[in-house]
Write an enzyme that holds these catalytic residues in place. Structure first.
Site, PDB file in Angstrom:
ATOM      1  N   GLY A  29      42.800  -6.260  17.441  1.00 35.79           N
ATOM      2  CA  GLY A  29      44.170  -6.719  17.233  1.00 35.79           C
ATOM      3  C   GLY A  29      44.419  -7.133  15.795  1.00 35.79           C
ATOM      4  CG  ASP A  83      39.164 -10.681  20.829  1.00 36.66           C
ATOM      5  OD1 ASP A  83      40.067 -10.232  20.093  1.00 36.66           O
ATOM      6  OD2 ASP A  83      38.780 -10.118  21.872  1.00 36.66           O
ATOM      7  CG  ASP A  86      48.016 -10.664  24.213  1.00 37.48           C
ATOM      8  OD1 ASP A  86      48.357 -10.188  23.121  1.00 37.48           O
ATOM      9  OD2 ASP A  86      47.208 -10.109  24.984  1.00 37.48           O
ATOM     10  CE  LYS A  96      40.652 -11.216  24.198  1.00 35.06           C
ATOM     11  NZ  LYS A  96      41.477 -10.699  23.091  1.00 35.06           N
ATOM     12  N   GLY A  99      46.573  -5.367  23.295  1.00 38.80           N
ATOM     13  CA  GLY A  99      46.133  -4.132  22.642  1.00 38.80           C
ATOM     14  C   GLY A  99      45.296  -3.251  23.551  1.00 38.80           C
ATOM     15  CD  GLU A 105      40.208  -7.570  23.302  1.00 36.78           C
ATOM     16  OE1 GLU A 105      40.695  -7.281  22.211  1.00 36.78           O
ATOM     17  OE2 GLU A 105      40.895  -7.989  24.254  1.00 36.78           O
TER      18      GLU A 105
HETATM   19  C1  5RP Z   1      43.778  -6.863  22.322  1.00 32.73           C
HETATM   20  C2  5RP Z   1      43.910  -8.330  22.439  1.00 32.73           C
HETATM   21  C3  5RP Z   1      44.359  -9.065  21.236  1.00 32.73           C
HETATM   22  O1  5RP Z   1      43.430 -10.047  20.924  1.00 32.73           O
HETATM   23  C4  5RP Z   1      45.699  -9.711  21.546  1.00 32.73           C
HETATM   24  O2  5RP Z   1      46.612  -8.703  21.969  1.00 32.73           O
HETATM   25  C5  5RP Z   1      46.263 -10.425  20.313  1.00 32.73           C
HETATM   26  O3  5RP Z   1      46.591  -9.491  19.350  1.00 32.73           O
HETATM   27  P1  5RP Z   1      47.120  -9.897  17.912  1.00 32.73           P
HETATM   28  O4  5RP Z   1      45.979 -10.531  17.182  1.00 32.73           O
HETATM   29  O5  5RP Z   1      47.552  -8.579  17.289  1.00 32.73           O
HETATM   30  O6  5RP Z   1      48.278 -10.840  18.073  1.00 32.73           O
HETATM   31  O7  5RP Z   1      43.683  -8.934  23.451  1.00 32.73           O
HETATM   32  O8  5RP Z   1      43.439  -6.283  23.552  1.00 32.73           O
END
Ligand code: 5RP
Length: 215
Positions: A29, A83, A86, A96, A99, A105
């Protein structure tokens, strides 16, 4: 300060938690997009595994050593995984998978002695809420969707492991109950609810202040 600036600040603070010689799990992400250069800049001798092809190629371009996490020759444990998320709730639950990388993950987070979540202030919520990302088996997909009821399939590529990506959109009160329900369905490869037991720290930037919350 913009949310992107908060992501960068939190990611830089999280990169400082990595020590020389560690085995490191790299999430996916845009927040991880800020973490990778901050980690590479430190010039540590670390070995990494990546949760997505995108993270793997970005990390390699920055000179980080990335190894496969597949098969019996791969590391059996990691020192730390870093990591984004969301949603990060006050009670420690995460959502999460925005993405679509939540299966890998979660596997990487579970392998790590310490799972560090890195977020900007917009990700902080009182309680986790829909949508909850899902990776679904293509085999039996229609029957899985019928059982789960409220799933919207994404118009997206399959995961690197061949799964279909969707989001559970039903209303729920109890994250643990929903996590059990989703895990119990044979058509659900993995869901994006990460329990508090998996999370070691949440690094959050609010404006120019970074806080590390240890769970
Ligand atoms: C991907 C994820 C990401 O960590 C989540 O979507 C957050 O993304 P970003 O850092 O672009 O805000 O779970 O699968």
């Amino acid at each position: 300060m913009t949310l992107d600036a908060e992501k960068r600040l939190a990611a830089e603070a999280a990169a400082e938690l990595v020590e020389d010689g560690m085995l490191v799990g790299l999430g996916s992400g845009s927040t991880v997009g800020y973490l990778l250069p901050a980690l590479a800049y430190r010039g540590l001798r670390v070995r990494c595994v990546a949760t997505s092809p995108e993270t793997e190629s970005s990390a390699r371009e920055l000179g980080l050593a990335v190894e496969s996490f597949s098969g019996l020759d791969a590391p059996a444990r990691l020192d730390v995984a870093l990591d984004g998320a969301d949603q990060a709730a006050a009670d420690g639950w995460l959502v999460k998978g925005g993405g679509a990388a939540h299966t890998r993950e979660k596997v990487v987070a579970a392998a790590a002695d310490r799972f560090v979540v890195v977020v900007d202030s917009s990700k902080l919520v009182e309680r986790v809420a829909p949508p909850v990302p899902l990776e679904l088996s293509a085999f039996g997909l229609a029957s899985t969707l019928r059982r789960l009821g409220t799933v919207s399939l994404r118009d997206a590529a399959r995961s690197p492991d061949g799964g279909m990506i969707g989001d559970f959109t039903g209303v729920f009160d109890d994250a643990l109950e929903l996590a059990h329900l989703l895990s119990a369905d044979p058509g659900v490869v993995e869901h994006g609810l990460f329990p508090p037991e998996l999370v070691s720290d949440v690094v959050v930037a609010r404006g120019d202040v970074v806080e590390i919350r240890t769970l």
